[in-house]
Motif scaffolding. Structure first.
Motif, short mmCIF file in Angstrom:
data_model
loop_
_atom_site.label_atom_id
_atom_site.label_comp_id
_atom_site.label_asym_id
_atom_site.label_seq_id
_atom_site.Cartn_x
_atom_site.Cartn_y
_atom_site.Cartn_z
N UNK A 108 85.53 91.01 3.05
CA UNK A 108 85.81 89.65 2.10
C UNK A 108 86.72 89.72 1.72
N UNK A 109 88.06 88.89 1.71
CA UNK A 109 89.37 89.83 0.08
C UNK A 109 89.79 88.54 -0.69
N UNK A 110 90.74 88.95 -1.44
CA UNK A 110 90.86 87.80 -2.37
C UNK A 110 91.17 86.45 -2.31
N UNK A 111 91.73 85.89 -0.74
CA UNK A 111 92.41 84.98 -0.77
C UNK A 111 91.10 84.25 0.12
N UNK B 280 67.73 101.90 4.11
CA UNK B 280 68.16 102.31 2.50
C UNK B 280 68.37 100.01 2.04
N UNK B 281 68.94 99.79 0.84
CA UNK B 281 69.79 98.26 1.22
C UNK B 281 70.58 98.00 0.41
N UNK B 282 71.65 97.17 1.00
CA UNK B 282 72.65 96.89 -0.72
C UNK B 282 72.44 95.75 -0.75
N UNK B 283 72.79 95.21 -2.22
CA UNK B 283 72.56 93.91 -2.59
C UNK B 283 74.15 93.44 -2.60
N UNK B 284 75.20 92.29 -2.60
CA UNK B 284 76.65 91.91 -3.19
C UNK B 284 76.31 91.42 -3.15
N UNK B 285 77.26 90.46 -4.09
CA UNK B 285 77.34 89.65 -4.43
C UNK B 285 79.07 88.61 -3.36
N UNK B 286 79.02 87.75 -3.08
CA UNK B 286 80.24 87.46 -2.70
C UNK B 286 81.24 86.92 -3.51
N UNK B 287 80.84 86.73 -4.75
CA UNK B 287 81.94 86.21 -6.13
C UNK B 287 82.98 87.58 -5.88
N UNK B 288 82.35 88.43 -5.59
CA UNK B 288 83.22 90.02 -5.30
C UNK B 288 84.01 89.83 -3.85
N UNK B 289 84.88 90.39 -3.79
CA UNK B 289 85.48 91.18 -2.84
C UNK B 289 84.22 92.55 -2.09
N UNK B 290 83.99 93.03 -0.98
CA UNK B 290 83.85 93.23 -0.73
C UNK B 290 83.79 94.11 1.04
N UNK B 291 83.42 94.97 1.28
CA UNK B 291 83.91 95.79 2.70
C UNK B 291 83.01 96.29 3.26
N UNK C 33 69.78 95.23 5.33
CA UNK C 33 69.44 96.61 5.36
C UNK C 33 69.57 96.97 6.78
N UNK C 34 70.03 98.36 7.38
CA UNK C 34 69.87 98.46 8.51
C UNK C 34 69.15 99.94 8.49
N UNK C 35 68.51 99.80 9.89
CA UNK C 35 66.95 100.70 10.20
C UNK C 35 67.88 101.80 11.11
N UNK C 36 69.49 101.40 11.77
CA UNK C 36 68.81 102.28 13.25
C UNK C 36 70.23 103.66 12.83
N UNK C 37 71.48 103.06 12.24
CA UNK C 37 72.46 104.03 11.91
C UNK C 37 72.30 103.81 10.20
N UNK C 38 73.52 105.43 10.23
CA UNK C 38 74.08 105.01 8.81
C UNK C 38 75.36 103.89 8.73
N UNK C 39 75.89 103.88 7.95
CA UNK C 39 76.90 102.81 7.77
C UNK C 39 77.59 102.75 5.62
N UNK C 40 78.76 102.30 5.90
CA UNK C 40 79.45 102.92 4.46
C UNK C 40 79.52 101.06 3.98
N UNK C 41 79.62 101.13 2.55
CA UNK C 41 80.10 99.83 1.94
C UNK C 41 80.63 100.34 0.75
N UNK C 42 81.73 98.93 0.76
CA UNK C 42 82.50 98.87 -1.06
C UNK C 42 82.38 97.59 -1.64
N UNK C 43 81.79 97.24 -3.25
CA UNK C 43 81.93 96.39 -3.40
C UNK C 43 81.80 96.69 -4.78
N UNK C 44 82.73 95.77 -6.44
CA UNK C 44 82.36 95.71 -7.48
C UNK C 44 82.89 97.21 -7.34
N UNK C 45 83.45 97.68 -7.37
CA UNK C 45 84.34 99.33 -7.28
C UNK C 45 83.56 99.91 -7.21
#
Length: 357
Positions: free
Chosen positions: A97-100, A135-146, A114-126
């Protein structure tokens, strides 16, 4: 979101975009089950169609794959009260999710993944997080993420309105982009509960939608480490809430919002007071209902009442739902518990077990 005029019962294939399979299942009066799939698209065009589907259902994002010619994915979605339950499955992919994209967005949400089969990675809010299955991850769509799904993209994604999240979390930014440990503590409880919220279940929930969303919010607050009042004032408020639940437990569909309104407090204050005692509204209510049902089943004066009638008297008019809740709380069905009690085979410790205490 994708929208359509109500079709007849069954399945309807809608030609919204060439060869992109969009199936809507409408069994009135239930809401639609929406399904996007790349199966009907030519192999070389599936990535483009998938990006369109993701943007249609979620937000504007960009998706890439190391093997676009062999790409396949599916998205199934259904509403649950104010929330939207989404199940994504398919090939490995990277999502951005980009600035554009942010600049062109008209609506914004939080998402709990939440993903329950394999590991994954994310970047959000620095922040950078490596997430393990569950594991779980909360993200805010008003900010970039990957997101980087190295093996599969099989993920539960729950769309949460911003006002709903901010009712439960005083500072959502504190946990956005951080790994919520789904292996222990309240994180494990949140993970198990969230993974049970499948789109198909949302069409025919086992409890009122408001009760399920309240439970999710309370567990999110607990897993996020939110503090609740522990002073004597907090204890007094908890006692008032508990007393009101006991007084009103027989009302079918009783919600935290209704109880909070009756106490002239905010719903968030109610949940925080319960969280301070390690409880949630849903658990407290069901514990009360099972406790009262147990006393009715044990009292010979009520032997003439059917199990279904006892369930109705404690606010659970659906007999099968009552039986399931009672078994979860005591280990026995209501009828079996009644017979065991009459035969003197139910010990005091077991009879007082309660649901969710």
């Amino acid at each position: 979101m994708f929208a359509a005029s109500p079709p007849a019962a069954g399945f309807l294939r809608l030609p919204s975009r060439p060869r992109l399979e969009i199936i809507v299942r409408m069994l009135s009066p239930t809401p639609p089950l929406l399904r996007w799939s790349t199966d009907s698209a030519p192999a070389g065009e599936r990535m483009d169609y998938w990006i369109e589907a993701v943007c249609e259902c979620f937000l504007e994002m960009h998706v890439t794959s190391a093997m676009p010619d062999h790409f396949a994915a599916e998205l199934v979605s259904a509403p649950l009260g104010a929330l939207q339950i989404n199940r994504v499955s398919g090939s490995a992919q990277d999502v951005y999710r980009t600035p554009r994209a942010l600049a062109r967005s008209k609506q914004d949400y939080y998402y709990l993944l939440c993903k329950d089969d394999t590991p994954w990675s994310a970047a959000h809010r620095s922040r950078h997080a490596r997430l393990l299955p569950g594991d779980l991850l909360l993200i805010d769509s008003r900010h970039c993420y990957e997101f980087h799904f190295e093996h599969t993209c099989n993920t539960l994604s729950i769309e949460l309105p911003t006002a709903w999240v901010e009712q439960w979390l005083p500072d959502p930014a504190r946990i956005c982009g951080r790994r919520l440990n789904g292996q222990e503590g309240f994180g494990a409880a949140l993970s198990a509960f969230a993974r049970a919220l499948l789109p198909e279940m949302a069409l025919a929930p086992t409890a009122p939608a408001a009760l399920l969303t309240d439970q999710l919010g309370a567990l999110l607050a607990l897993a996020g480490g939110g503090e609740a009042p522990r002073t004597s004032e907090g204890a007094a408020l908890h006692a008032r809430i508990e007393a009101t639940i006991r007084e009103r437990h027989a009302e079918p569909g009783l919600t935290a919002a209704t109880v909070a309104m009756g106490l002239d407090i905010g719903e968030r204050s109610l949940h925080r007071a319960l969280a301070g005692r390690g409880a949630t509204f849903a658990r407290q209510l069901m514990a009360c209902r099972v406790d009262v049902a147990r006393r009715l089943l044990a009292d010979r004066r009520f032997d003439h009442l059917t199990v279904a009638e006892i369930g109705r008297r404690v606010g659970l008019p659906d007999a099968s739902h009552f039986v399931r809740i009672y078994r979860q709380g005591t280990g026995l069905t209501p009828a079996a518990w009644r017979r065991a009690h009459a035969a003197g085979q139910v010990g005091a410790a077991r009879s007082g077990q309660g649901a969710g205490r």
